[in-house]
Scaffold this motif. Structure first.
Motif, PDB file in Angstrom:
ATOM      1  N   LEU A 271      40.916 -57.280  46.051  1.00  0.00           N
ATOM      2  CA  LEU A 271      41.924 -56.212  46.113  1.00  0.00           C
ATOM      3  C   LEU A 271      41.292 -54.853  45.840  1.00  0.00           C
ATOM      4  O   LEU A 271      41.670 -53.843  46.447  1.00  0.00           O
ATOM      5  N   ARG A 272      40.334 -54.830  44.942  1.00  0.00           N
ATOM      6  CA  ARG A 272      39.684 -53.564  44.589  1.00  0.00           C
ATOM      7  C   ARG A 272      38.780 -53.064  45.719  1.00  0.00           C
ATOM      8  O   ARG A 272      38.706 -51.854  45.983  1.00  0.00           O
ATOM      9  N   ASP A 273      38.093 -53.983  46.395  1.00  0.00           N
ATOM     10  CA  ASP A 273      37.116 -53.597  47.417  1.00  0.00           C
ATOM     11  C   ASP A 273      37.714 -53.473  48.813  1.00  0.00           C
ATOM     12  O   ASP A 273      37.017 -53.036  49.739  1.00  0.00           O
ATOM     13  N   SER A 274      38.962 -53.846  48.974  1.00  0.00           N
ATOM     14  CA  SER A 274      39.563 -53.791  50.310  1.00  0.00           C
ATOM     15  C   SER A 274      39.821 -52.349  50.722  1.00  0.00           C
ATOM     16  O   SER A 274      40.231 -51.510  49.911  1.00  0.00           O
ATOM     17  N   GLY A 275      39.579 -52.075  51.990  1.00  0.00           N
ATOM     18  CA  GLY A 275      39.827 -50.743  52.523  1.00  0.00           C
ATOM     19  C   GLY A 275      40.994 -50.747  53.484  1.00  0.00           C
ATOM     20  O   GLY A 275      41.762 -51.713  53.583  1.00  0.00           O
ATOM     21  N   TRP A 276      41.110 -49.651  54.226  1.00  0.00           N
ATOM     22  CA  TRP A 276      42.215 -49.529  55.171  1.00  0.00           C
ATOM     23  C   TRP A 276      42.198 -50.604  56.260  1.00  0.00           C
ATOM     24  O   TRP A 276      43.280 -51.029  56.698  1.00  0.00           O
ATOM     25  N   PRO A 277      41.014 -51.060  56.718  1.00  0.00           N
ATOM     26  CA  PRO A 277      41.064 -52.142  57.720  1.00  0.00           C
ATOM     27  C   PRO A 277      41.759 -53.397  57.208  1.00  0.00           C
ATOM     28  O   PRO A 277      42.525 -54.031  57.951  1.00  0.00           O
ATOM     29  N   GLN A 278      41.509 -53.765  55.952  1.00  0.00           N
ATOM     30  CA  GLN A 278      42.144 -54.964  55.392  1.00  0.00           C
ATOM     31  C   GLN A 278      43.639 -54.729  55.152  1.00  0.00           C
ATOM     32  O   GLN A 278      44.463 -55.627  55.395  1.00  0.00           O
ATOM     33  N   VAL A 279      43.995 -53.532  54.701  1.00  0.00           N
ATOM     34  CA  VAL A 279      45.401 -53.204  54.525  1.00  0.00           C
ATOM     35  C   VAL A 279      46.115 -53.257  55.881  1.00  0.00           C
ATOM     36  O   VAL A 279      47.226 -53.787  55.999  1.00  0.00           O
ATOM     37  N   GLY A 280      45.468 -52.711  56.893  1.00  0.00           N
ATOM     38  CA  GLY A 280      46.043 -52.749  58.231  1.00  0.00           C
ATOM     39  C   GLY A 280      46.181 -54.168  58.759  1.00  0.00           C
ATOM     40  O   GLY A 280      47.148 -54.486  59.458  1.00  0.00           O
ATOM     41  N   ALA A 281      45.225 -55.031  58.414  1.00  0.00           N
ATOM     42  CA  ALA A 281      45.289 -56.420  58.866  1.00  0.00           C
ATOM     43  C   ALA A 281      46.483 -57.139  58.242  1.00  0.00           C
ATOM     44  O   ALA A 281      47.194 -57.891  58.922  1.00  0.00           O
ATOM     45  N   VAL A 282      46.716 -56.915  56.946  1.00  0.00           N
ATOM     46  CA  VAL A 282      47.870 -57.531  56.280  1.00  0.00           C
ATOM     47  C   VAL A 282      49.165 -56.972  56.879  1.00  0.00           C
ATOM     48  O   VAL A 282      50.117 -57.720  57.147  1.00  0.00           O
ATOM     49  N   PHE A 283      49.208 -55.662  57.081  1.00  0.00           N
ATOM     50  CA  PHE A 283      50.408 -55.037  57.654  1.00  0.00           C
ATOM     51  C   PHE A 283      50.682 -55.581  59.054  1.00  0.00           C
ATOM     52  O   PHE A 283      51.834 -55.874  59.395  1.00  0.00           O
ATOM     53  N   TRP A 284      49.641 -55.716  59.845  1.00  0.00           N
ATOM     54  CA  TRP A 284      49.826 -56.216  61.204  1.00  0.00           C
ATOM     55  C   TRP A 284      50.384 -57.638  61.182  1.00  0.00           C
ATOM     56  O   TRP A 284      51.346 -57.953  61.900  1.00  0.00           O
ATOM     57  N   GLY A 285      49.791 -58.497  60.369  1.00  0.00           N
ATOM     58  CA  GLY A 285      50.239 -59.877  60.317  1.00  0.00           C
ATOM     59  C   GLY A 285      51.668 -60.008  59.819  1.00  0.00           C
ATOM     60  O   GLY A 285      52.435 -60.853  60.312  1.00  0.00           O
ATOM     61  N   ALA A 286      52.036 -59.187  58.833  1.00  0.00           N
ATOM     62  CA  ALA A 286      53.362 -59.316  58.222  1.00  0.00           C
ATOM     63  C   ALA A 286      54.437 -58.599  59.026  1.00  0.00           C
ATOM     64  O   ALA A 286      55.467 -59.197  59.371  1.00  0.00           O
ATOM     65  N   VAL A 287      54.222 -57.330  59.312  1.00  0.00           N
ATOM     66  CA  VAL A 287      55.274 -56.496  59.901  1.00  0.00           C
ATOM     67  C   VAL A 287      55.273 -56.590  61.430  1.00  0.00           C
ATOM     68  O   VAL A 287      56.312 -56.833  62.052  1.00  0.00           O
ATOM     69  N   VAL A 288      54.106 -56.400  62.032  1.00  0.00           N
ATOM     70  CA  VAL A 288      54.049 -56.353  63.497  1.00  0.00           C
ATOM     71  C   VAL A 288      54.152 -57.754  64.095  1.00  0.00           C
ATOM     72  O   VAL A 288      55.001 -58.019  64.954  1.00  0.00           O
ATOM     73  N   SER A 289      53.284 -58.674  63.631  1.00  0.00           N
ATOM     74  CA  SER A 289      53.260 -60.005  64.226  1.00  0.00           C
ATOM     75  C   SER A 289      54.482 -60.834  63.847  1.00  0.00           C
ATOM     76  O   SER A 289      55.084 -61.493  64.700  1.00  0.00           O
ATOM     77  N   THR A 290      54.873 -60.798  62.551  1.00  0.00           N
ATOM     78  CA  THR A 290      55.968 -61.658  62.105  1.00  0.00           C
ATOM     79  C   THR A 290      57.330 -61.011  62.324  1.00  0.00           C
ATOM     80  O   THR A 290      58.178 -61.549  63.055  1.00  0.00           O
ATOM     81  N   LEU A 291      57.576 -59.861  61.707  1.00  0.00           N
ATOM     82  CA  LEU A 291      58.906 -59.265  61.773  1.00  0.00           C
ATOM     83  C   LEU A 291      59.225 -58.737  63.173  1.00  0.00           C
ATOM     84  O   LEU A 291      60.262 -59.068  63.756  1.00  0.00           O
ATOM     85  N   PHE A 292      58.347 -57.907  63.718  1.00  0.00           N
ATOM     86  CA  PHE A 292      58.587 -57.394  65.065  1.00  0.00           C
ATOM     87  C   PHE A 292      58.492 -58.504  66.105  1.00  0.00           C
ATOM     88  O   PHE A 292      59.367 -58.660  66.964  1.00  0.00           O
ATOM     89  N   GLY A 293      57.425 -59.308  66.039  1.00  0.00           N
ATOM     90  CA  GLY A 293      57.212 -60.340  67.048  1.00  0.00           C
ATOM     91  C   GLY A 293      58.341 -61.350  67.099  1.00  0.00           C
ATOM     92  O   GLY A 293      58.908 -61.614  68.165  1.00  0.00           O
ATOM     93  N   PHE A 294      58.704 -61.918  65.944  1.00  0.00           N
ATOM     94  CA  PHE A 294      59.750 -62.922  65.931  1.00  0.00           C
ATOM     95  C   PHE A 294      61.119 -62.300  66.186  1.00  0.00           C
ATOM     96  O   PHE A 294      61.998 -62.948  66.762  1.00  0.00           O
ATOM     97  N   GLY A 295      61.314 -61.059  65.762  1.00  0.00           N
ATOM     98  CA  GLY A 295      62.579 -60.404  66.031  1.00  0.00           C
ATOM     99  C   GLY A 295      62.821 -60.216  67.516  1.00  0.00           C
ATOM    100  O   GLY A 295      63.891 -60.540  68.043  1.00  0.00           O
ATOM    101  N   VAL A 296      61.818 -59.697  68.218  1.00  0.00           N
ATOM    102  CA  VAL A 296      61.947 -59.491  69.664  1.00  0.00           C
ATOM    103  C   VAL A 296      62.029 -60.822  70.391  1.00  0.00           C
ATOM    104  O   VAL A 296      62.841 -61.004  71.311  1.00  0.00           O
ATOM    105  N   TRP A 297      61.207 -61.787  69.959  1.00  0.00           N
ATOM    106  CA  TRP A 297      61.188 -63.088  70.622  1.00  0.00           C
ATOM    107  C   TRP A 297      62.556 -63.778  70.499  1.00  0.00           C
ATOM    108  O   TRP A 297      63.060 -64.351  71.462  1.00  0.00           O
ATOM    109  N   GLY A 298      63.144 -63.702  69.312  1.00  0.00           N
ATOM    110  CA  GLY A 298      64.456 -64.306  69.119  1.00  0.00           C
ATOM    111  C   GLY A 298      65.514 -63.641  69.981  1.00  0.00           C
ATOM    112  O   GLY A 298      66.407 -64.307  70.529  1.00  0.00           O
TER     113      GLY A 298
END
Length: 354
Positions: free
Chosen positions: A200-227
């Motif tokens: 957590l201490r050594d993570s930078g913006w790429p890792q934060v972006g990766a978590v955001f993408w997986g959670a918000v874009v891939s899961t919430l947006f992806g499943f919302g549109v797909w449904g």
């Protein structure tokens, strides 16, 4: 499809394909179990506060959360962390369709059709072709972990079909919530508090972006549109776009991670996706007043399924009935994926309005 919905379906397939690249980026500094916990935690909170309770029995939410969120995604991340290329991972995960077919037969008594068995054999040949690289630059452990992830995905597909959740987004948010705490506990036990804190201490913006993408874009947006698309169109129409995910995965991995697929990877990818596509071919629409051109698979208990092969097609004077029968007949032939297999009620039932 309307042009806008066509673009949305392509966009979701691209988002899910790019997700494999973001998984690779996130694992550069964050250990797999912790990354998994962060991703599902952000997908669940605060969305869970606004969506309300799931509309299915809690046993299905818990079961899918443990099998899909904890088992499948942990095995997938361990595989990538152990050296499995991101693009190739997006291809081999399509073998979940074969596992879904087998587990569906064992657990639900769904007898596969001949073309599904042929597609399963072709996809298995594709996996074997990819496996020819094992021992070179493809670690055996990473390969086996990915196949294990596909098997876990197949189990979760069967569980999701039994759950028959009417709202895919709400269901996935609650599944994410169920998976978060076990993943955090496993990370503390196996990866250790010191490693987690350092990550957590050594993570930078790429890792934060990766978590955001997986959670918000891939899961919430992806499943919302797909449904939403699943409620507007037949399951067979929408689900066909999921077969584009591995091609987006290979393309984005080549562009962003400079992965150059081995020739056997490309041959294996064609066989795997081709086998899945062959097994998922929609039955030809039947004329008004006639039943489906091929018998539907055995009914899943608790779902509004078509009649079993042994039963004759029912006669009806309602002109809408053949369309419903034909639509439900597609559902047993779709590639195995919790991303789009939400139960037959969404197809056969009345279309909800927003």
């Amino acid at each position: 499809m309307r042009p806008r919905d066509l673009v949305l379906a392509l966009l979701v397939a691209a988002v899910w394909g790019a997700n494999f690249v973001f998984l690779h980026v996130g694992l550069e500094t964050v250990p797999p179990l912790l990354f998994n916990a962060l991703r599902f935690g952000l997908a669940a909170f605060p969305a869970i506060l606004f969506l309300g309770r799931p509309r299915v029995a809690w046993r299905w939410v818990i079961a899918v959360g443990l099998v899909l969120g904890v088992a499948k995604y942990s095995l997938l991340l361990w595989s990538i962390d152990a050296g499995m290329p991101a693009g190739l991972s997006s291809v081999l995960l399509q073998s979940a369709a074969g596992f879904t077919l087998v587990f569906g037969f064992v657990a639900l008594g769904e007898k596969p059709r001949r073309r599904q068995l042929v597609g399963l054999a072709v996809a298995a040949c594709g996996i074997a072709v990819v496996g020819l690289r094992i021992g070179g630059d493809l670690p055996l452990g990473a390969f086996l972990l990915l196949i294990g992830a596909a098997a876990a995905w197949g189990v979760s597909n069967v569980l999701t079909r039994r759950a028959a959740a009417p709202d895919a987004l709400r269901f996935m948010v609650w599944v994410s919530a169920v998976a978060t705490l076990p993943l955090l506990a496993l990370s503390l036990v196996f990866e250790g508090p010191s490693r987690d804190l350092a990550a957590l201490r050594d993570s930078g913006w790429p890792q934060v972006g990766a978590v955001f993408w997986g959670a918000v874009v891939s899961t919430l947006f992806g499943f919302g549109v797909w449904g939403a698309l699943m409620r507007r169109y037949s399951a067979a129409t929408v689900s066909s776009f999921a077969l584009l995910v591995p091609f987006f995965g290979l393309g984005f991995a080549a562009l962003a991670l400079h992965e150059r697929p081995h020739p056997t990877d490309l041959v294996g990818a064609v066989l795997v996706v081709g086998g899945v596509l062959w097994g998922a071919r929609a039955v030809r629409a039947s004329p008004i007043g006639a039943g489906p051109t091929s018998p539907a698979a055995p009914a899943v208990p608790g779902e509004g399924a078509a009649p079993s092969p042994a039963a004759p097609a029912p006669t009806t004077t309602d002109p809408a009935a053949p369309a419903v029968n034909n639509a439900t007949a597609h559902c047993d032939e779709l590639p195995g994926s919790t991303d789009f297999d939400h139960g037959r009620e969404q197809v056969a039932g009345a279309l909800p309005t927003r």
